[in-house]
Design a protein around this motif. Sequence first.
Motif, PDB file in Angstrom:
ATOM      1  N   ASN A 159       0.825  -1.209   0.000  1.00  0.00           N
ATOM      2  CA  ASN A 159       0.000   0.000   0.000  1.00  0.00           C
ATOM      3  C   ASN A 159       0.857   1.256   0.000  1.00  0.00           C
ATOM      4  OD1 ASN A 159      -2.325  -1.531   0.042  1.00  0.00           O
ATOM      5  ND2 ASN A 159      -2.560  -1.459   2.258  1.00  0.00           N
ATOM      6  N   ILE A 160       1.916   1.265   0.810  1.00  0.00           N
ATOM      7  CA  ILE A 160       2.803   2.438   0.865  1.00  0.00           C
ATOM      8  C   ILE A 160       3.482   2.652  -0.482  1.00  0.00           C
ATOM      9  CG2 ILE A 160       4.956   3.289   1.870  1.00  0.00           C
ATOM     10  CD1 ILE A 160       4.077   1.922   4.497  1.00  0.00           C
ATOM     11  N   THR A 161       3.981   1.574  -1.075  1.00  0.00           N
ATOM     12  CA  THR A 161       4.660   1.696  -2.363  1.00  0.00           C
ATOM     13  C   THR A 161       3.721   2.230  -3.437  1.00  0.00           C
ATOM     14  OG1 THR A 161       6.113  -0.160  -1.797  1.00  0.00           O
ATOM     15  CG2 THR A 161       5.944   0.428  -4.115  1.00  0.00           C
ATOM     16  N   ALA A 162       2.518   1.668  -3.529  1.00  0.00           N
ATOM     17  CA  ALA A 162       1.568   2.113  -4.546  1.00  0.00           C
ATOM     18  C   ALA A 162       1.169   3.570  -4.328  1.00  0.00           C
ATOM     19  CB  ALA A 162       0.334   1.211  -4.526  1.00  0.00           C
ATOM     20  N   THR A 163       0.964   3.960  -3.084  1.00  0.00           N
ATOM     21  CA  THR A 163       0.583   5.342  -2.786  1.00  0.00           C
ATOM     22  C   THR A 163       1.686   6.319  -3.161  1.00  0.00           C
ATOM     23  OG1 THR A 163      -0.806   4.576  -0.954  1.00  0.00           O
ATOM     24  CG2 THR A 163      -0.205   6.896  -0.975  1.00  0.00           C
ATOM     25  N   GLN A 164       2.934   5.978  -2.851  1.00  0.00           N
ATOM     26  CA  GLN A 164       4.053   6.849  -3.194  1.00  0.00           C
ATOM     27  C   GLN A 164       4.220   6.958  -4.711  1.00  0.00           C
ATOM     28  OE1 GLN A 164       4.349   8.396  -0.173  1.00  0.00           O
ATOM     29  NE2 GLN A 164       6.524   8.532  -0.657  1.00  0.00           N
ATOM     30  N   LEU A 165       4.060   5.868  -5.427  1.00  0.00           N
ATOM     31  CA  LEU A 165       4.159   5.909  -6.886  1.00  0.00           C
ATOM     32  C   LEU A 165       3.038   6.752  -7.481  1.00  0.00           C
ATOM     33  CD1 LEU A 165       5.114   2.220  -7.758  1.00  0.00           C
ATOM     34  CD2 LEU A 165       6.584   4.230  -7.862  1.00  0.00           C
ATOM     35  N   MET A 166       1.844   6.620  -6.922  1.00  0.00           N
ATOM     36  CA  MET A 166       0.709   7.393  -7.410  1.00  0.00           C
ATOM     37  C   MET A 166       0.956   8.896  -7.225  1.00  0.00           C
ATOM     38  SD  MET A 166      -3.242   7.178  -6.141  1.00  0.00           S
ATOM     39  CE  MET A 166      -2.767   7.861  -4.546  1.00  0.00           C
ATOM     40  N   LYS A 167       1.499   9.271  -6.061  1.00  0.00           N
ATOM     41  CA  LYS A 167       1.790  10.687  -5.803  1.00  0.00           C
ATOM     42  C   LYS A 167       2.907  11.192  -6.701  1.00  0.00           C
ATOM     43  CE  LYS A 167       0.429  10.602  -0.923  1.00  0.00           C
ATOM     44  NZ  LYS A 167       0.910  10.735   0.477  1.00  0.00           N
ATOM     45  N   LEU A 168       3.927  10.364  -6.882  1.00  0.00           N
ATOM     46  CA  LEU A 168       5.094  10.779  -7.658  1.00  0.00           C
ATOM     47  C   LEU A 168       4.773  10.935  -9.140  1.00  0.00           C
ATOM     48  CD1 LEU A 168       8.208  11.125  -8.090  1.00  0.00           C
ATOM     49  CD2 LEU A 168       8.269   8.660  -8.409  1.00  0.00           C
TER      50      LEU A 168
ATOM     51  N   ASN B 210       1.724  10.805 -10.625  1.00  0.00           N
ATOM     52  CA  ASN B 210       0.400  11.356 -10.922  1.00  0.00           C
ATOM     53  C   ASN B 210      -0.340  10.453 -11.908  1.00  0.00           C
ATOM     54  OD1 ASN B 210      -1.676  13.242 -10.602  1.00  0.00           O
ATOM     55  ND2 ASN B 210      -1.028  14.404 -12.400  1.00  0.00           N
ATOM     56  N   ARG B 211      -0.237   9.158 -11.676  1.00  0.00           N
ATOM     57  CA  ARG B 211      -0.886   8.155 -12.511  1.00  0.00           C
ATOM     58  C   ARG B 211      -1.535   7.111 -11.608  1.00  0.00           C
ATOM     59  NH1 ARG B 211       2.061   7.976 -17.762  1.00  0.00           N
ATOM     60  NH2 ARG B 211       3.780   9.482 -17.635  1.00  0.00           N
ATOM     61  N   SER B 212      -2.548   6.451 -12.127  1.00  0.00           N
ATOM     62  CA  SER B 212      -3.171   5.354 -11.376  1.00  0.00           C
ATOM     63  C   SER B 212      -2.225   4.158 -11.346  1.00  0.00           C
ATOM     64  CB  SER B 212      -4.503   4.958 -12.010  1.00  0.00           C
ATOM     65  OG  SER B 212      -5.416   6.034 -11.961  1.00  0.00           O
ATOM     66  N   VAL B 213      -2.277   3.411 -10.253  1.00  0.00           N
ATOM     67  CA  VAL B 213      -1.364   2.287 -10.038  1.00  0.00           C
ATOM     68  C   VAL B 213      -2.186   1.049  -9.685  1.00  0.00           C
ATOM     69  CG1 VAL B 213       0.517   1.376  -8.603  1.00  0.00           C
ATOM     70  CG2 VAL B 213       0.513   3.783  -9.285  1.00  0.00           C
TER      71      VAL B 213
ATOM     72  N   ASN C 213       1.929  -5.077 -25.841  1.00  0.00           N
ATOM     73  CA  ASN C 213       1.919  -3.611 -25.742  1.00  0.00           C
ATOM     74  C   ASN C 213       0.537  -2.993 -25.933  1.00  0.00           C
ATOM     75  OD1 ASN C 213       1.583  -4.060 -28.456  1.00  0.00           O
ATOM     76  ND2 ASN C 213       3.625  -3.351 -29.035  1.00  0.00           N
ATOM     77  N   LYS C 214      -0.495  -3.812 -26.122  1.00  0.00           N
ATOM     78  CA  LYS C 214      -1.847  -3.262 -26.209  1.00  0.00           C
ATOM     79  C   LYS C 214      -2.469  -3.034 -24.832  1.00  0.00           C
ATOM     80  CE  LYS C 214      -2.940  -5.172 -30.764  1.00  0.00           C
ATOM     81  NZ  LYS C 214      -3.882  -6.001 -31.560  1.00  0.00           N
ATOM     82  N   ALA C 215      -1.789  -3.501 -23.795  1.00  0.00           N
ATOM     83  CA  ALA C 215      -2.284  -3.260 -22.432  1.00  0.00           C
ATOM     84  C   ALA C 215      -2.203  -1.773 -22.111  1.00  0.00           C
ATOM     85  CB  ALA C 215      -1.471  -4.069 -21.437  1.00  0.00           C
ATOM     86  N   LYS C 216      -3.031  -1.340 -21.204  1.00  0.00           N
ATOM     87  CA  LYS C 216      -3.066   0.074 -20.838  1.00  0.00           C
ATOM     88  C   LYS C 216      -2.014   0.444 -19.797  1.00  0.00           C
ATOM     89  CE  LYS C 216      -7.967   0.709 -21.893  1.00  0.00           C
ATOM     90  NZ  LYS C 216      -9.283   1.174 -21.384  1.00  0.00           N
ATOM     91  N   CYS C 217      -1.472  -0.565 -19.105  1.00  0.00           N
ATOM     92  CA  CYS C 217      -0.493  -0.315 -18.045  1.00  0.00           C
ATOM     93  C   CYS C 217       0.862  -0.889 -18.420  1.00  0.00           C
ATOM     94  CB  CYS C 217      -0.947  -0.939 -16.717  1.00  0.00           C
ATOM     95  SG  CYS C 217      -2.394  -0.151 -15.984  1.00  0.00           S
ATOM     96  N   LEU C 218       1.892  -0.275 -17.890  1.00  0.00           N
ATOM     97  CA  LEU C 218       3.241  -0.832 -17.940  1.00  0.00           C
ATOM     98  C   LEU C 218       3.436  -1.659 -16.673  1.00  0.00           C
ATOM     99  CD1 LEU C 218       6.223  -1.058 -18.853  1.00  0.00           C
ATOM    100  CD2 LEU C 218       6.633   1.106 -17.654  1.00  0.00           C
TER     101      LEU C 218
ATOM    102  N   HIS D 248      -0.427   3.053 -15.063  1.00  0.00           N
ATOM    103  CA  HIS D 248      -1.310   3.439 -16.165  1.00  0.00           C
ATOM    104  C   HIS D 248      -0.600   4.485 -17.031  1.00  0.00           C
ATOM    105  CE1 HIS D 248      -5.262   5.297 -17.713  1.00  0.00           C
ATOM    106  NE2 HIS D 248      -5.002   4.187 -18.380  1.00  0.00           N
ATOM    107  N   ILE D 249      -0.341   4.122 -18.289  1.00  0.00           N
ATOM    108  CA  ILE D 249       0.421   5.014 -19.173  1.00  0.00           C
ATOM    109  C   ILE D 249      -0.470   6.098 -19.760  1.00  0.00           C
ATOM    110  CG2 ILE D 249       1.790   5.117 -21.271  1.00  0.00           C
ATOM    111  CD1 ILE D 249       3.195   3.883 -18.858  1.00  0.00           C
ATOM    112  N   ASN D 250      -1.619   5.722 -20.307  1.00  0.00           N
ATOM    113  CA  ASN D 250      -2.594   6.690 -20.810  1.00  0.00           C
ATOM    114  C   ASN D 250      -1.975   7.630 -21.844  1.00  0.00           C
ATOM    115  OD1 ASN D 250      -5.165   7.791 -20.966  1.00  0.00           O
ATOM    116  ND2 ASN D 250      -4.786   9.298 -19.340  1.00  0.00           N
ATOM    117  N   GLY D 251      -1.157   7.061 -22.745  1.00  0.00           N
ATOM    118  CA  GLY D 251      -0.587   7.869 -23.817  1.00  0.00           C
ATOM    119  C   GLY D 251       0.571   8.750 -23.410  1.00  0.00           C
ATOM    120  N   ARG D 252       1.024   8.661 -22.163  1.00  0.00           N
ATOM    121  CA  ARG D 252       2.150   9.490 -21.693  1.00  0.00           C
ATOM    122  C   ARG D 252       3.268   8.581 -21.191  1.00  0.00           C
ATOM    123  NH1 ARG D 252       1.252  12.156 -17.206  1.00  0.00           N
ATOM    124  NH2 ARG D 252      -0.589  10.971 -16.593  1.00  0.00           N
TER     125      ARG D 252
END
Length: 661
Positions: A296-305, A307-310, A364-369, A386-390
């Motif tokens: 949970n801590i890792t996912a939250t920190q990645l999400m904040k850093l 600015n993408r869904s994890v 590579n058709k998946a939406k997430c890396l 979630h890459i979302n084109g970025r």
Amino acid sequence: MKNTTNKGNAETEHTLVCLSASPTNAKIVKTAAKMASAFGGSFTALYVQTPDSDKMDAASKRRLQYHVRLAEQMGANITTVYGEDVSFQIAEFARISGVTKIVIGRSNVKRRHFWNKHTLTEKLTEIVPNIDIHIIPDSTADPKYKEKSYGFWQNFIPYPKDLLITLLVLILTTVLGVALYRFGFTDSNIIPVYILGVLLTSLFTREYFCGIVGSLLSVMLFNFFFTEPRLTFHAYDSKYTVTFAIMLAASIITGTLASKLKSHAKLSAQAAFRTKVLLDTNQLLQKAQDNDDIFNITATQLMKLLNRSVVMYSVKGDKLSKGALFPVEPDGIGDDLFTSEEHTAACWVLKNHHRAGATTETLNKAKCLYMAIRINERIYGVVGIHINGRPLDSFETSILLSILGECALALDNNRNAKEKELAAVLAKNEQLRANLLRAISHDLRTPLTSISGNASNLLSNYDKLDEETRVQVFTDIFDDSQWLISLVENLLSVTRIEEGRMNFNMSVQLMDEVIDEAMKHISRKGAEHNITVECRDELLLARMDAKLIIQVIINLVDNAVKYTPAGSDIKITAEKKSGYVSVHVADTGNGIPDHIKPRVFEMFYTGDNRIADSRRSLGLGLPLCRSIINAHGGEITLTDNLPHGSIFTFIIPSGGVNINE
């Protein structure tokens, strides 16, 4: 071309490969990996992020990301540093990190004039002469390819907002200059106002364009408003030409320095942010209680850093658990990140230990890396970004890898701690088992041998023995059998209580009656001691399981009888104390040494004491007493009986009689 020095064989090799967006960089990374494997030691892939890195086109960014992933797959530690001078940053990193070999590619840039800048290889050779520099040529490279240099003239890209700010600053500086002129200030006082305006323009606008234009317009406005003839672009005094030139040069230099300071400040802010995120992540992971907290801590920190869904998957057994979504927006995406295509990509990462999904060549058709959270060959989880084109840039990739490494390390430490705790429990259980077997094999043999011997003696010589001898033999058999019965009862009782299988029959009882009943079952050897009972209250009621409390008193008194010389005093005292009934069993024996006291209530611990007949107790009596008293909500303690001897005290809650009974 290679710059070599003599190095001792004992020195640890550290190979450094430089990452770039060049099409030939993949070959350079592979060559460096082979060299690192051949020479041994560590392998690092370094990318130098400059202020111009954000201006790369999409194709260059994709190539750079591919080279970063390739280096990671080749076993390199990915590192990003920040600075404007690439060669200086490489040299400083090499010096600090103990690099022994630098691997770079041949540059297509050539010096056509003496005033052109030195190439990267020339600078490195000059700055770090004591490190081996291997330059890898590539005959298959496109000779027309040239890494773009985002130089001075490419920064002339105006923005409407910047033009408006420049115009506003020029108007304000001119108005201030006119005001100073009206108050009698000289030209030397007005010139710094325009230089200040150029500095402000460079600080509040992007790139160099507005700063250069602001410098030219400042000189023109100063000439127009403040030199004779005023309100013209002519000047009577020829010295003003020199003044204008110096003013223009000072303005351009000031504006350029301000722009560079902004670029360096941006890089410093990114580095500081990266350091803060890593530090916060490390501190939070250290406080995590279990694996779920770590994920949970890792996912939250990645999400904040980022600015993408994890999406976070933990590994249980050989399969992924149900994924957990950490959306960057509460009402944003959800189920579309848990499709079969997404799950297939995550499972592929678990199986192959490599990244997959968006921006990769696999699924590579998946939406997430999807990337693995792993140490060596052990995978603890899979994270989806979630890459979302970025696509992730080099800065985001670098810190992502760092955070995943911290997460994997925390999970590995947690696993090691649990294994260590489990090993300690198993070792303790094994020690208890060994103690029990040792005690049984040593201590039960004596009474069993005595019973067997006495019984054999009676069978063989019954008629030859007089009546008194036969009675004594029967008495010895009875005492030994009673000792064995007491031992088995204690062992069964303590086991049932510790496992929670003991059924308690709680009721309110008179403590003096319970003590009197216990005295009827004291060992025969109790007659050799002076045992007294004192109840300091006439009506002393306690809520208890009478049978178990009787067993506690019997064990405590028998202990005192066993470990004190014949003729010693043993006193049992009961009294009411602060809502509890307190019972003391005091003796006047030799007492218990201080180093033994903390362990007297441990199962199978017997200390150095032996009972009168040289038999050694199994050490079950006192642990059983503690278990029974604790189950009653009380407490048992050991203190000294001055001037010599010991006092065992237990307390249990007092009780009252229901008036309706």
